[in-house]
Design a protein around this motif. Structure first.
Motif, PDB file in Angstrom:
ATOM      1  N   PRO A   1       0.827  -1.204   0.000  1.00  0.00           N
ATOM      2  CA  PRO A   1       0.000   0.000   0.000  1.00  0.00           C
ATOM      3  C   PRO A   1       0.868   1.263   0.000  1.00  0.00           C
ATOM      4  CG  PRO A   1       0.050  -0.993   2.194  1.00  0.00           C
ATOM      5  CD  PRO A   1       0.784  -1.928   1.278  1.00  0.00           C
ATOM      6  N   ILE A   2       0.376   2.297  -0.629  1.00  0.00           N
ATOM      7  CA  ILE A   2       1.086   3.586  -0.640  1.00  0.00           C
ATOM      8  C   ILE A   2       0.365   4.549   0.291  1.00  0.00           C
ATOM      9  CG2 ILE A   2       1.698   5.600  -2.036  1.00  0.00           C
ATOM     10  CD1 ILE A   2       1.946   3.762  -4.424  1.00  0.00           C
TER      11      ILE A   2
ATOM     12  N   ILE B   1       9.388   7.371  -3.157  1.00  0.00           N
ATOM     13  CA  ILE B   1       8.733   6.357  -2.329  1.00  0.00           C
ATOM     14  C   ILE B   1       9.730   5.863  -1.288  1.00  0.00           C
ATOM     15  CG2 ILE B   1       7.919   3.948  -2.328  1.00  0.00           C
ATOM     16  CD1 ILE B   1       5.754   5.574  -3.384  1.00  0.00           C
ATOM     17  N   ILE B   2       9.322   5.876  -0.032  1.00  0.00           N
ATOM     18  CA  ILE B   2      10.184   5.330   1.019  1.00  0.00           C
ATOM     19  C   ILE B   2       9.486   4.097   1.578  1.00  0.00           C
ATOM     20  CG2 ILE B   2      11.357   5.805   3.203  1.00  0.00           C
ATOM     21  CD1 ILE B   2      10.491   8.878   2.242  1.00  0.00           C
ATOM     22  N   MET B   3      10.160   2.967   1.396  1.00  0.00           N
ATOM     23  CA  MET B   3       9.557   1.717   1.834  1.00  0.00           C
ATOM     24  C   MET B   3       9.976   1.461   3.281  1.00  0.00           C
ATOM     25  SD  MET B   3      10.009  -1.836  -0.119  1.00  0.00           S
ATOM     26  CE  MET B   3      10.111  -3.344   0.778  1.00  0.00           C
TER      27      MET B   3
ATOM     28  N   ILE C   1       5.785   4.951   1.869  1.00  0.00           N
ATOM     29  CA  ILE C   1       5.415   6.331   2.170  1.00  0.00           C
ATOM     30  C   ILE C   1       5.801   7.201   0.978  1.00  0.00           C
ATOM     31  CG2 ILE C   1       5.969   8.273   3.671  1.00  0.00           C
ATOM     32  CD1 ILE C   1       6.399   6.223   5.905  1.00  0.00           C
ATOM     33  N   PHE C   2       4.907   8.063   0.603  1.00  0.00           N
ATOM     34  CA  PHE C   2       5.197   8.947  -0.530  1.00  0.00           C
ATOM     35  C   PHE C   2       5.468  10.364  -0.035  1.00  0.00           C
ATOM     36  CE2 PHE C   2       3.585  11.974  -3.764  1.00  0.00           C
ATOM     37  CZ  PHE C   2       4.540  11.731  -4.745  1.00  0.00           C
ATOM     38  N   ALA C   3       6.636  10.917  -0.432  1.00  0.00           N
ATOM     39  CA  ALA C   3       7.002  12.289  -0.066  1.00  0.00           C
ATOM     40  C   ALA C   3       7.521  13.011  -1.299  1.00  0.00           C
ATOM     41  CB  ALA C   3       8.057  12.270   1.032  1.00  0.00           C
ATOM     42  N   ASP C   4       7.719  14.336  -1.161  1.00  0.00           N
ATOM     43  CA  ASP C   4       8.212  15.114  -2.302  1.00  0.00           C
ATOM     44  C   ASP C   4       9.642  14.734  -2.662  1.00  0.00           C
ATOM     45  OD1 ASP C   4       5.847  16.278  -1.806  1.00  0.00           O
ATOM     46  OD2 ASP C   4       6.580  18.339  -1.665  1.00  0.00           O
ATOM     47  N   GLU C   5      10.509  14.791  -1.626  1.00  0.00           N
ATOM     48  CA  GLU C   5      11.903  14.439  -1.894  1.00  0.00           C
ATOM     49  C   GLU C   5      12.601  14.076  -0.597  1.00  0.00           C
ATOM     50  OE1 GLU C   5      14.600  17.504  -2.966  1.00  0.00           O
ATOM     51  OE2 GLU C   5      13.543  19.068  -1.859  1.00  0.00           O
ATOM     52  N   LEU C   6      13.748  13.426  -0.733  1.00  0.00           N
ATOM     53  CA  LEU C   6      14.557  13.110   0.437  1.00  0.00           C
ATOM     54  C   LEU C   6      15.535  14.242   0.686  1.00  0.00           C
ATOM     55  CD1 LEU C   6      15.532   9.336   0.189  1.00  0.00           C
ATOM     56  CD2 LEU C   6      13.862  10.427   1.682  1.00  0.00           C
ATOM     57  N   LEU C   7      15.736  14.589   1.957  1.00  0.00           N
ATOM     58  CA  LEU C   7      16.668  15.663   2.282  1.00  0.00           C
ATOM     59  C   LEU C   7      17.989  15.125   2.788  1.00  0.00           C
ATOM     60  CD1 LEU C   7      14.229  18.064   4.133  1.00  0.00           C
ATOM     61  CD2 LEU C   7      15.062  18.257   1.785  1.00  0.00           C
TER      62      LEU C   7
ATOM     63  N   ASP D   1       6.167   7.445  12.921  1.00  0.00           N
ATOM     64  CA  ASP D   1       6.179   6.143  13.583  1.00  0.00           C
ATOM     65  C   ASP D   1       5.839   5.079  12.540  1.00  0.00           C
ATOM     66  OD1 ASP D   1       5.454   3.825  14.904  1.00  0.00           O
ATOM     67  OD2 ASP D   1       4.714   4.901  16.651  1.00  0.00           O
ATOM     68  N   ALA D   2       6.886   4.433  12.047  1.00  0.00           N
ATOM     69  CA  ALA D   2       6.702   3.519  10.913  1.00  0.00           C
ATOM     70  C   ALA D   2       5.713   2.405  11.234  1.00  0.00           C
ATOM     71  CB  ALA D   2       8.049   2.927  10.517  1.00  0.00           C
ATOM     72  N   ALA D   3       5.765   1.888  12.454  1.00  0.00           N
ATOM     73  CA  ALA D   3       4.889   0.775  12.806  1.00  0.00           C
ATOM     74  C   ALA D   3       3.430   1.203  12.718  1.00  0.00           C
ATOM     75  CB  ALA D   3       5.212   0.284  14.222  1.00  0.00           C
ATOM     76  N   GLU D   4       3.179   2.401  13.215  1.00  0.00           N
ATOM     77  CA  GLU D   4       1.795   2.858  13.207  1.00  0.00           C
ATOM     78  C   GLU D   4       1.322   3.150  11.791  1.00  0.00           C
ATOM     79  OE1 GLU D   4       0.676   4.958  17.288  1.00  0.00           O
ATOM     80  OE2 GLU D   4       0.497   6.271  15.569  1.00  0.00           O
ATOM     81  N   LEU D   5       2.229   3.687  10.984  1.00  0.00           N
ATOM     82  CA  LEU D   5       1.853   3.973   9.593  1.00  0.00           C
ATOM     83  C   LEU D   5       1.559   2.674   8.838  1.00  0.00           C
ATOM     84  CD1 LEU D   5       4.201   6.857   8.465  1.00  0.00           C
ATOM     85  CD2 LEU D   5       1.734   6.916   8.845  1.00  0.00           C
ATOM     86  N   ALA D   6       2.387   1.662   9.088  1.00  0.00           N
ATOM     87  CA  ALA D   6       2.208   0.394   8.390  1.00  0.00           C
ATOM     88  C   ALA D   6       0.877  -0.253   8.773  1.00  0.00           C
ATOM     89  CB  ALA D   6       3.370  -0.546   8.708  1.00  0.00           C
TER      90      ALA D   6
END
Lengths: 165, 120, 690
Positions: free
Chosen positions: C603-604, C625-627, C637-643, C682-687
């Motif tokens: 899922p995205i 995309i950050i997996m 996770i979809f974001a504009d860009e990585l910093l 919080d990656a766990a919660e997002l997943a």
């Protein structure tokens, strides 16, 4: 510097803080807030938005490494939003373990209001009124004295449910 | 005059006595958490007076008192006792303790005891 | 509370020390119980602990605590002095544990600023009864320890009758001494006077004469004063000075007399002889004391450990965090770009080295071993075994493993829950174990070990194991099956037990039911960024593994931008990041977006949509995309860009916001090099967010 001034006042004994109020304006109205709650006054700084919060919480701000939430008092009182300018101030208050910055149009002065000059607010069932502890008379002017506890704590239950729904 | 060594195994009691004494112009030069350390520190700090708890691990207050008295016959040691320790307090007095206080004690009781013993 | 203790620090020390003592006490009892006997050192230790608690509590005016501690002290005094035989170890432990629990509860109340109002009267009574029954069995009911002491002295009484003859002095005095109210132990104070008087004269009598043996003498001295007749060469002034030195002297009546009342002197000889004998005896112990002291002063120097307020440590940690950021601000300052600054770079490298050393040191200060947390489980196992009539041994391995102080607080409850579960549901009843051919004594193993930047804690039992069919059935009933049953691996099935709503009320027991289930464990562990997994084998046992980060304070984070906002994702949960190809993206009829990654359909989650952030980048192929993976769940996770990637200091969201509501997917926030704030995801919660 305004925050220096407040800090000085704050450093004095609790007794000397009694009956002292910091006044600020929202539009044409003047409000007063008990000086003992106020920790400092700063200009507006970059705000980081935090999602899923009520509209009157504009986000969080970095105050010398401490992160504090910002409440737009206009929006809290359901008044129309007004763009921030260089007169816009943040009054940082501390109640129990809660720190919060109040965004106001501008800060005026510190005044003394004797208890005898304060009358209770009229029994109106109007939004905003319930955050008023009393009305203080200073010369010809009246200042609405804020109840900080209610400002911070009340309505929480409401907004909690409204967001979750 | 007024350098005090506090010997007590309870941090709380040490802190309490220290607070009470420092508020009244005494200088606490050392704290020891058992009798053995207390004796060693007595030699090191040369305090004017010692407050000595009776019940402690390693070396009891009474034993430590004896050791201190043997090292310095003029040592001024005040025992910190509790209700029911009459026998031990008596033994301490026999062995040279100058006076004693009984837990729970009040600030003025400690201060008065120390002042009086120091003035002798 | 009395006025001079209204200051917080004293209370804090009191709470801290008493809690520590109680922990020690508990361990002491557990050890004794294991050995089925109370050794003398153990009795001594318990006696001392009770004595200390009594003293401190009475100073703080926690009278119920003081009274209880006093009763226990009396009990252990008796055990120590009389060494009664045939003490029922079990009932003694139960009694002391009850006392421990009472003290614990009161301490919690005090900690919370509540009144320590527990009533210990009943328990005290039972302790007294117990003591009484011990005495009865010993046939020593009519002889209290104090009286025994007196008896001992009486034996010495006649030893040195032949004391040297003294000259008869000329002056006779009569003195009455009154002590201040509330100075306590007036009889011993009177004794002190007599003791000191010996330097001046040997001819004296006093009333009441039985100042040591008779408790009532205290009352007499309080009411009527302490009376002394004496003969000495000293002048009135000298005698007056002598008596005025008395501590807590309220009043003194001193008069010179013409002649003495002879019969009054009769008491004297007996009194003095006793003391001489006592002196002989104590001389010997001075020598032993001296001997011992010499030995011990070598080993015990000044204490090399000090206790520090945790708040100060938190502050220090914060400051170091700020410094890490400030260092980055200086060394990576945009003003420096393109400049050739060899010396500056050298200095900057040195600064970075020191900063990171400082950071490591501060972190190490905050590390505490798991030993206390683990030891607590001993008590739980003991209590439960008694209640459930099971025989279980708790094995503890790696208790010296250290984790951050903050984390310890979070894992104590889950561990307790897991141990309870293992004992209650895991380990079979004794007969069942017998039928299965297992040793009747069950084993629960608690093990901790370091694994990189994590600590792995294992709770293992040799019980009946998890029942796969039952789990599936229950999951089905509660609608928790997120995948077709037949596709699920065994481990996936087992891990269903951690889902909220899995535990049912079917089997509530006193210990592990309570309507809450293993999801509490998951929740607590995930709150500190850890993971929980379970594995099990039918009739062989169940193993739960907690993986917990060493520290919460500083993490490696990947910063991503969405519109004007910045988000930080803990690097540990980032699997990979990439720019997606349009062909890999799928949309289901419900408009849920998904992406194919290496044959997996994930899922995205668009951050800008999730958090309603204004941004220009709305097309998936223009952003990144950050997996992320956490707890065996993966999402994109979809974001504009990585910093970029950097170490960040984790700060909690302000209390006000936390009170307002929990924001899904946010773990906290952090300050970036430019002073702006980034929200930590919080990656766990997002997943979990599907």
């Amino acid at each position: 510097m305004a925050d220096k001034l407040v800090q000085d006042i704050y450093d004095q004994e609790e007794d000397t803080q009694k009956g002292k109020y910091l006044t600020f304006s929202l539009g044409n109205e003047l409000y007063g807030i008990e000086i003992k709650h106020v920790t400092e006054i700063v200009g507006l700084q970059p705000i980081t938005e935090v999602p899923e919060l009520p509209d009157y919480i504009k986000g969080i701000m970095n105050l010398r490494g401490k992160i504090i939430p910002l409440m737009d008092v206009r929006l809290r009182f359901k008044k129309p939003f007004r763009d921030y300018n260089d007169r816009t101030c943040v009054i940082v208050i501390d109640i129990d373990d809660l720190s919060i910055g109040l965004i106001v149009d501008s800060v005026s002065e510190v005044i003394s209001i004797a208890d005898s000059e304060i009358v209770p607010p009229p029994e109106l069932n109007k939004v905003g009124n319930r955050y008023i502890k009393g009305i203080g008379k200073v010369g010809n002017e009246v200042k609405l004295l804020l109840d900080c506890d209610k400002l911070l704590l009340e309505d929480e239950a409401n907004c909690l449910t409204s967001i979750i729904e | 005059m007024g350098k005090v060594l506090i010997v007590d195994d309870a941090t709380f009691m040490r802190a309490t006595i220290r607070l009470m004494l420092e508020r009244n112009g005494f200088e606490v030069v050392g704290e020891a958490e058992n009798g053995a350390v207390g004796v060693a520190m007595y030699k090191q700090c040369q305090p004017d007076i010692v407050t000595m708890d009776i019940t402690m691990p390693e070396m009891s207050g009474t034993e430590a008192l004896k050791a201190i008295m043997a090292y310095d016959t003029k040592a001024k040691v005040i025992m910190v006792s509790a209700m029911g320790q009459e026998v031990m307090v008596r033994e301490a007095v026999m062995n040279g303790a100058k006076s004693f206080i009984v837990k729970p004690f009040k600030e003025e009781q400690v201060v008065q005891t120390l002042r009086k013993v120091l003035s002798v | 509370m009395s006025s001079h203790f209204s200051n917080e620090p004293m209370l804090e020390i009191f709470i801290h020390e008493t809690s520590q003592l109680v922990e020690k006490l508990e361990q002491s009892i557990l050890d004794s119980e294991k050995a089925s006997c109370y050794t003398l050192p153990a009795i001594n230790e318990i006696f001392r602990i009770m004595h200390t608690i009594k003293g401190s509590s009475s100073m703080m005016m926690f009278n119920n605590l003081a009274a209880l501690a006093h009763a226990m002290e009396d009990l252990f005094f008796y055990l120590r002095e009389e060494k009664p035989k045939d003490v029922d170890c079990n009932s003694l432990s139960d009694l002391v544990f009850e006392g421990v629990d009472f003290i614990k509860l009161e301490i919690i109340k005090i900690k919370n600023g509540e009144e320590a109002d527990g009533n210990a009267a009943l328990l005290i009574n039972r302790i007294r009864h117990y003591l009484l029954s011990l005495k009865k069995e010993d046939g020593k009911l009519d002889l209290s320890p104090a009286e025994k002491g007196a008896e001992v002295e009486k034996q010495h009484y006649y030893i040195s009758q032949d004391k040297p003859q003294v000259q008869v002095p000329q002056n006779h005095y009569h003195a009455v001494v009154y002590f201040e109210d509330g100075c306590e132990m007036e009889n011993i104070r009177a004794y002190t006077i007599i003791h000191n008087l010996k330097d001046l004269t040997s001819e004296y009598v006093y009333y009441p004469e039985d100042i040591i043996e008779n408790d009532e003498s205290v009352q007499i001295i309080r009411e009527k004063g302490f009376e002394i007749y004496l003969q000495t060469e000293c002048s009135y002034q000298e005698m007056n000075d002598f008596f005025m030195k008395t501590v807590f002297l309220k009043d003194l009546k001193l008069e010179k007399m013409e002649r003495t009342d002879e019969p009054a002197w009769a008491f004297r000889k007996a009194q003095k002889a006793g003391e001489e004998a006592y002196k002989e005896r104590s001389k010997a112990s001075v020598e032993t004391a001296l001997h011992r002291e010499e030995k011990e002063s070598l080993s015990t120097g000044h204490p090399s450990i000090i206790s520090v307020n945790v708040q100060k440590l938190d502050k220090l940690m914060d400051l170091v965090g700020e410094m890490v950021i400030a260092e980055a601000m200086v060394t990576q300052n945009p003003d420096l770009v393109g400049l050739q600054l060899d010396n500056f770079q050298k200095a900057a490298r040195q600064l970075r080295k020191i900063t990171s050393e400082l950071q490591d040191t501060v972190m190490s200060i905050r590390m505490v071993p798991l030993v206390t947390t683990f030891q607590k489980m001993n008590r739980i196992v003991r209590d439960m075994c008694k209640k459930l009539d099971k025989d279980v041994k708790l094995e503890i391995i790696g208790e010296e493993t250290e984790v951050d102080k903050n984390i310890i607080e979070h894992i104590s409850d889950p561990l307790m829950h897991l141990v309870r579960n293992a004992l209650d549901h895991g380990i079979e009843a004794q007969e069942d174990r017998h039928t299965k051919g297992k040793p009747s004594k069950g084993t629960i193993t608690l093990e901790a070990k370091n694994a990189g930047s994590d600590v792995v804690i294992t709770v293992r039992d040799d019980g009946r194991g998890l029942n796969k069919a039952k789990i599936l059935e229950r999951a089905r009933e509660n609608g928790l099956l997120y995948r077709p049953e037949e596709e699920m691996t065994e481990s996936e099935v087992f891990n269903l037990i951690f889902l909220p709503g899995f535990s049912t009320k079917e089997k509530i027991t006193e210990f592990s039911g309570r309507g809450v289930g293993m999801d509490v464990v998951t929740k607590n562990i995930e709150a500190v960024g850890g993971t929980v997994t379970v594995d099990s084998k039918q009739d062989c046992g169940t193993t739960v593994v907690l993986k917990i980060p060493l520290t919460l304070a500083i993490i490696d984070g990947m910063n991503a931008r969405v519109g004007k906002s910045c988000f930080t994702i803990p690097t540990t949960s980032v699997k990979q990041s990439f720019r997606p190809k349009a062909t890999d993206i799928l949309t289901d009829p419900d408009h849920n977006e998904m992406i194919m990654v290496r044959g997996q359909c994930l899922p995205i989650i668009r951050l800008h949509k999730l958090y309603n952030v204004q941004t220009e980048v709305r097309s998936l192929t223009e952003g990144i995309i950050i997996m992320v993976e956490n707890n065996q769940k993966t999402c994109c996770i979809f974001a504009d860009e990585l910093l970029g990637q950097q170490q960040v200091v984790v700060k909690a969201l302000p209390n006000y916001i936390k009170k307002l509501r929990h924001i899904r997917g946010l773990a906290g926030c952090t300050l970036l090099g430019d002073g702006s704030i980034s929200l930590i995801l919080d990656a766990a919660e997002l997943a979990d967010y599907r």
